[in-house]
Design a protein around this motif. Structure first.
Motif, short mmCIF file in Angstrom:
data_model
loop_
_atom_site.label_atom_id
_atom_site.label_comp_id
_atom_site.label_asym_id
_atom_site.label_seq_id
_atom_site.Cartn_x
_atom_site.Cartn_y
_atom_site.Cartn_z
N GLN A 35 7.95 -81.78 -31.98
CA GLN A 35 8.66 -80.56 -31.58
C GLN A 35 9.37 -79.94 -32.78
O GLN A 35 9.35 -78.72 -32.96
CB GLN A 35 9.68 -80.88 -30.47
N ALA A 36 9.97 -80.77 -33.63
CA ALA A 36 10.63 -80.26 -34.84
C ALA A 36 9.62 -79.65 -35.79
O ALA A 36 9.89 -78.60 -36.40
CB ALA A 36 11.39 -81.39 -35.53
N GLN A 37 8.45 -80.26 -35.92
CA GLN A 37 7.41 -79.69 -36.77
C GLN A 37 6.94 -78.35 -36.24
O GLN A 37 6.73 -77.40 -37.00
CB GLN A 37 6.21 -80.64 -36.87
N LEU A 41 7.09 -74.73 -38.15
CA LEU A 41 5.91 -73.88 -38.34
C LEU A 41 6.11 -72.50 -37.73
O LEU A 41 5.67 -71.49 -38.29
CB LEU A 41 4.68 -74.56 -37.75
N GLU A 42 6.78 -72.43 -36.60
CA GLU A 42 7.04 -71.15 -35.96
C GLU A 42 7.95 -70.28 -36.84
O GLU A 42 7.70 -69.08 -37.00
CB GLU A 42 7.69 -71.36 -34.60
N ILE A 43 8.95 -70.89 -37.44
CA ILE A 43 9.85 -70.15 -38.34
C ILE A 43 9.08 -69.67 -39.57
O ILE A 43 9.24 -68.52 -40.00
CB ILE A 43 11.05 -71.03 -38.74
N GLN A 44 8.23 -70.52 -40.12
CA GLN A 44 7.43 -70.13 -41.28
C GLN A 44 6.49 -68.97 -40.93
O GLN A 44 6.31 -68.05 -41.73
CB GLN A 44 6.62 -71.32 -41.80
N LEU A 45 5.90 -69.00 -39.75
CA LEU A 45 5.01 -67.93 -39.31
C LEU A 45 5.78 -66.61 -39.17
O LEU A 45 5.29 -65.55 -39.59
CB LEU A 45 4.35 -68.31 -38.00
N GLN A 46 6.98 -66.68 -38.59
CA GLN A 46 7.79 -65.47 -38.45
C GLN A 46 8.15 -64.89 -39.82
O GLN A 46 8.08 -63.67 -40.01
CB GLN A 46 9.07 -65.78 -37.67
N LYS A 47 8.51 -65.74 -40.78
CA LYS A 47 8.83 -65.27 -42.13
C LYS A 47 7.61 -64.65 -42.79
O LYS A 47 7.71 -63.61 -43.44
CB LYS A 47 9.36 -66.43 -42.99
N PHE A 48 6.44 -65.27 -42.60
CA PHE A 48 5.20 -64.74 -43.16
C PHE A 48 4.90 -63.36 -42.59
O PHE A 48 4.55 -62.43 -43.32
CB PHE A 48 4.05 -65.70 -42.89
N LYS A 49 5.06 -63.21 -41.28
CA LYS A 49 4.81 -61.92 -40.64
C LYS A 49 5.79 -60.86 -41.13
O LYS A 49 5.41 -59.71 -41.33
CB LYS A 49 4.91 -62.05 -39.11
#
Length: 60
Positions: A35-37, A41-49
């Motif tokens: 769940q932490a991973q 990954l969700e935070i990294q995806l939001q930053k990438f977007k």
């Protein structure tokens, strides 16, 4: 290390503690780690977007 869980007796409001098996505790640890991973990954995806958005807007 023993992990305890609260359970209710059938037909009675009193509670008692029962130990969880090591197997269950191990699965809980693995679940929380995954769940932490996923959160990371969700935070990294939001930053990438967010980084890609100004690039797309400047091309139009």
């Amino acid at each position: 290390m023993t992990t305890l869980s609260r359970t209710q007796k059938a037909g009675n409001a009193s509670t008692m503690l029962r130990p969880l098996s090591v197997y269950q505790a191990d699965h809980q640890v693995k679940y929380l780690h995954l769940q932490a991973q996923l959160d990371t990954l969700e935070i990294q995806l939001q930053k990438f977007k967010q980084q890609q958005s100004p690039t797309v807007a400047s091309r139009n």
